[in-house]
Design an enzyme around this catalytic site. Structure first.
Site, short mmCIF file in Angstrom:
data_model
loop_
_atom_site.label_atom_id
_atom_site.label_comp_id
_atom_site.label_asym_id
_atom_site.label_seq_id
_atom_site.Cartn_x
_atom_site.Cartn_y
_atom_site.Cartn_z
CB SER A 66 -0.96 0.00 1.19
OG SER A 66 -0.26 -0.22 2.38
CG ASP B 198 5.40 0.79 5.97
OD1 ASP B 198 6.34 0.38 6.67
OD2 ASP B 198 4.21 0.50 6.18
C1 GLA Z 1 2.83 -1.11 9.30
C2 GLA Z 1 2.87 0.41 9.39
C3 GLA Z 1 4.26 0.87 9.80
C4 GLA Z 1 4.73 0.15 11.06
C5 GLA Z 1 4.55 -1.36 10.94
C6 GLA Z 1 4.84 -2.09 12.22
O1 GLA Z 1 3.66 -1.55 8.28
O2 GLA Z 1 2.53 0.97 8.14
O3 GLA Z 1 4.25 2.27 9.97
O4 GLA Z 1 4.08 0.66 12.19
O5 GLA Z 1 3.24 -1.69 10.54
O6 GLA Z 1 6.17 -1.94 12.57
#
Ligand code: GLA
Length: 403
Positions: free
Chosen positions: A128, A171
């Site tokens: 995403s 991410d």
């Molecule tokens: C998802 C969220 C990230 C982070 C991870 C857990 O990927 O988008 O920001 O919090 O979970 O580490």
């Protein structure tokens, strides 16, 4: 055979695409559920990515086709209040960057595009955020905003909250600013990346449980709840640090707290004021932060066994204290270890999705073999096995250019 993106584009828009915007998925090596607490993480970008072939428009419309027929086309006008589709609709990840950029900058031009992706969806590999980034980068470049990758990564982290997940910024940052051949320790507020080369004989194996961890489904509520629990725990501990004479004033957040007070002293206070779930969540955050700091040194020193031990510790904490693992994730971790991995852990938010295991050139074949015979074959999950289990190649962040 599927048509190429360009063929699909010509079929629909009766012209050739002129630009490519691409953004990779990521695998997080260590530092899970720390980013939204303002603490560091340690991911790398994947060779799997979202690619959009596109043609800028003169007006502010975005029309985007998905090569995967499961996802219907999206079409909207860029603006400061774009009506979202139903929760979980992929179009919301296209609208998210458009609305956030429009709120901050002059976005007058949209684009027509066709999108393809080989990042497994809802698997903890940030499909995403790769989508959000590929769209955001395209709009930023077409509208000549002049943002650097970190600035744009920061904006994209805010943008994605449009979809209802109160995520951190890991991410978007790694997908935007990763360097090929490197992992990156990411710190927040302000966002900064410290690149560490991945030794050439290390192999990170990614293995998918096949259980989707829909961030927009029940996992979204569970994820957001974890975040609130961390906030609540912190609010209870922070003033007590002052009473215990450990700080002059209550720290503003986890990062400030762990910078000014040693972990063991923080935990003594936490044990007095927290119980049950809040205590466990807090303990995970504190211990995971310490593992990230150590992991950076160990990667520098190419300490394979040491890094693996930290990954094991991270998984144990995510399972027992953070309660985000699952039977399937635990099973994959156990098979990876049985096959000779130095360490293995769930990656991403958890609740399903993938694990990442650390092997090297000598052990990687046995690790792969054990995963296939132990997990995939008994479940008949052997179709498209290369999509379920693969080696992560530390790759370059997002880019935009003329075709
Ligand atoms: C998802 C969220 C990230 C982070 C991870 C857990 O990927 O988008 O920001 O919090 O979970 O580490």
């Amino acid at each position: 055979m599927t048509d190429s993106l360009a063929d699909r584009f010509r079929g629909r828009f009766k012209a050739a695409p002129t630009h490519l915007s691409r953004a990779p998925g990521r695998v997080n090596l260590i530092g899970e559920h720390t980013d939204y607490n303002g603490l560091p993480v340690f991911p790398m970008a994947l060779q799997r990515e979202v690619r959009i072939e596109l043609r800028p428009r003169r007006d502010g419309r975005v029309t985007l086709l998905n090569q995967d027929a499961e996802f219907a086309p999206v079409d909207f006008e860029v603006g400061v209040a774009i009506p979202p589709g139903p929760t979980g609709h992929w179009g919301n990840y296209v609208k998210a960057p458009a609305q956030e950029l429009a709120r901050r900058y002059a976005i007058v031009r949209g684009f027509d595009g066709v999108l393809g992706s080989d990042v497994p969806v809802a698997s903890g590999l940030s499909s995403s955020s790769a989508l959000v980034n590929a769209v955001g980068l395209a709009l930023a470049e077409i509208n000549e905003l002049g943002l650097d990758p970190l600035e744009l990564g920061d904006v994209m982290a805010d943008a994605e909250r449009y979809t209802g997940t109160r995520g951190g910024g890991m991410d978007q940052a790694i997908s935007m600013a990763a360097r090929a051949g490197h992992a990156a320790r990411i710190d927040f507020h302000p966002l900064r990346l410290h690149y560490v080369p991945v030794p050439s004989d290390w192999r990170f194996v990614v293995a998918d449980t096949g259980v989707r961890a829909e961030k927009s489904g029940p996992a979204q509520a569970a994820y957001n709840r974890r975040r609130s629990e961390c906030e609540e725990a912190f609010k209870l501990v922070a003033p007590e640090l002052v009473c215990a004479g450990l700080t002059k004033r209550a720290p503003a957040g986890y990062a400030e707290m762990l910078k000014s007070v040693p972990d063991d002293e923080v935990m003594v206070v936490a044990e007095k004021v927290l119980t049950g779930t809040l205590f466990k969540r807090f303990r995970h955050v504190v211990s995971e932060n310490a593992r990230v700091v150590e992991a950076q040194d160990l990667l520098h020193q190419a300490d394979h066994a040491g890094f693996g031990t930290l990954m094991d510790g991270s998984h144990g904490s995510l399972r027992a204290d953070y309660n985000v693992s699952s039977a399937e994730l635990d099973e994959l971790v156990a098979f990876a270890k049985e096959g000779g991995a130095s360490g293995a852990r769930l990656t991403g938010a958890g609740f399903g999705g993938c694990i990442v295991a650390l092997a090297d050139t000598n052990t990687v074949d046995d690790v792969l073999e054990t995963l296939v015979t132990g997990y995939y074959e008994p479940r008949n999950l052997t179709d498209r096995l290369d999509r379920r289990v693969f080696l992560a190649v530390p790759s370059q962040g997002a880019s935009f250019g003329a075709l």
